[in-house]
Design a protein around this motif. Structure first.
Motif, short mmCIF file in Angstrom:
data_model
loop_
_atom_site.label_atom_id
_atom_site.label_comp_id
_atom_site.label_asym_id
_atom_site.label_seq_id
_atom_site.Cartn_x
_atom_site.Cartn_y
_atom_site.Cartn_z
N SER A 1 15.28 13.46 48.86
CA SER A 1 13.90 13.41 49.34
C SER A 1 12.98 12.95 48.22
O SER A 1 13.20 13.28 47.06
CB SER A 1 13.45 14.79 49.81
N LEU A 2 11.96 12.21 48.56
CA LEU A 2 10.85 11.93 47.64
C LEU A 2 9.59 12.61 48.19
O LEU A 2 9.06 13.55 47.61
CB LEU A 2 10.63 10.42 47.52
N THR B 1 8.90 14.52 50.96
CA THR B 1 8.89 15.90 51.44
C THR B 1 8.90 16.86 50.26
O THR B 1 8.18 17.87 50.25
CB THR B 1 10.11 16.14 52.35
N ARG C 1 16.04 21.33 53.81
CA ARG C 1 16.32 20.00 54.37
C ARG C 1 17.81 19.84 54.57
O ARG C 1 18.61 20.05 53.65
CB ARG C 1 15.82 18.89 53.44
N HIS D 1 11.80 16.44 62.35
CA HIS D 1 11.12 16.38 61.05
C HIS D 1 9.65 16.76 61.28
O HIS D 1 8.75 15.91 61.24
CB HIS D 1 11.25 14.98 60.46
N1 CP Z 1 9.45 10.70 55.08
C1 CP Z 1 10.21 11.52 54.32
O1 CP Z 1 10.57 12.63 54.74
O2 CP Z 1 10.47 11.06 53.08
P1 CP Z 1 11.55 11.71 52.09
O3 CP Z 1 12.89 11.60 52.78
O4 CP Z 1 11.46 10.93 50.83
O5 CP Z 1 11.19 13.16 51.91
#
Ligand code: CP
Length: 315
Positions: free
Chosen positions: A47-48, A50, A110, A147
């Motif tokens: 993840s970035l 979230t 997650r 999500h």
């Molecule tokens: N949109 C989103 O959840 O981005 P990440 O997967 O980087 O968290």
């Protein structure tokens, strides 16, 4: 709120959207609420947005945050009961989640789907086992089928930037080279079906989403027809629900371009990110004036802050 895993956990979505926008205007108004409270963020997948936005939201509320990349740093977890753990798994979810709950006041998890066994993914086995065994309130950081923090940020963005009372919002399938989960489109669809918008879903034949998430939406296989007059276009790839997790055909003509935008009501273009340029979405659209993708990602903070505030108030 003790659980945030879908739109169904929200009593009043308009109030939650307005609360997110209040946090955006005044991020530090509730710094005392989270004092001496710990948020745990557990990532079984990368993840970035979230990770950083939820962490920032918690800090804005005065919380401390513990983050663990379980996939890289933790023991391999066993989720099945009654097994002899003589294989690759080292720790059972019963103990692991129970221990996490000893260290935090609110837990975020997650976990992506395997995209092999639909029944298993759609039962939300992994997320629900964390809920069952951690003993503290939980927030989804994206699960197998949904999500919700993303969808709330998306609704906040639409509410913030709409120029008509009931905008036309189109979710369009986009090309990709991998089989991706249905979590983002499922979740976006179920939030839009409860929002005051005209909601249309466009996808090639074979990519129908599970109808548990799309009740009330207009669904078409004609992208041009769908985006005609659109105020917002939400671009996303997903793999098939039936046959589960499969991809077929290339459908490169489904990539949104500036030419296609001429059909719309000067539509704003959204994507949850990460996005593959010139595959899923053209660079000309991403770099053009209609793209909201970075603004939308910024709103992830205020969405998470609204949710965490309601969870802190319920502790
Ligand atoms: N949109 C989103 O959840 O981005 P990440 O997967 O980087 O968290």
């Amino acid at each position: 709120m003790k659980l945030f895993s879908s739109v169904n956990d929200v009593t009043d979505i308009n109030q939650l959207v307005n609360e997110a926008l209040l946090h955006k205007q005044n991020p530090y108004a509730h710094q005392q609420l989270g004092k001496n409270r710990i948020l745990g963020l557990i990532f079984l997948n990368p993840s970035l947005r979230t990770r950083l936005s939820t962490q920032k939201a918690a800090l804005n509320l005065g919380m401390n945050v513990i983050v663990m990349n379980m996939d890289k740093e933790g023991w391999a977890l066993e989720f099945n009961d009654g097994v002899v753990m003589n294989g690759t798994t080292v720790e059972h979810i019963r103990e692991a989640a129970g221990v996490m709950g000893q260290y935090v006041d609110i837990l975020g998890v997650r976990s992506f789907p395997g995209l092999v066994d639909r029944e298993k993914d759609y039962s939300e086995e992994i997320f629900n086992k964390f809920v069952e065994f951690c003993g503290v309130p939980m927030v989804s950081l994206e699960s197998a089928t949904r999500h919700p923090l993303q969808s709330l940020a998306d609704l906040v963005t639409i509410h913030e930037l709409k120029t008509t009372a009931r905008p036309k919002v189109v979710l369009t399938w986009a090309p990709h080279v991998k089989a991706l989960p249905q979590a983002v489109p499922n979740s976006f669809a179920e939030w839009m079906c409860k929002a005051d918008v005209q909601f249309v879903i466009a996808h090639p034949e074979g990519y129908a989403l599970c109808d548990d998430f799309t009740g009330g939406a207009t669904i078409t296989h004609n992208q041009d027809e769908a985006i005609n007059g659109a105020d917002f276009i939400y671009v996303k790839n997903w793999s098939a629900y039936e046959p589960y997790g499969k991809v077929f055909g290339e459908h490169n003509d489904w990539m949104l371009t500036n030419q296609k935008l001429t059909l719309t009501n000067n539509a704003k273009v959204m994507h949850c990110l990460p996005v593959r340029r010139n595959l899923e979405l053209s660079a000309e659209v991403l770099d053009g004036p209609n793209s909201l993708v970075v603004h939308e990602a910024g709103n992830r903070v205020w969405a998470a802050q609204a949710v965490l505030k309601q969870m802190l108030q319920a502790l």
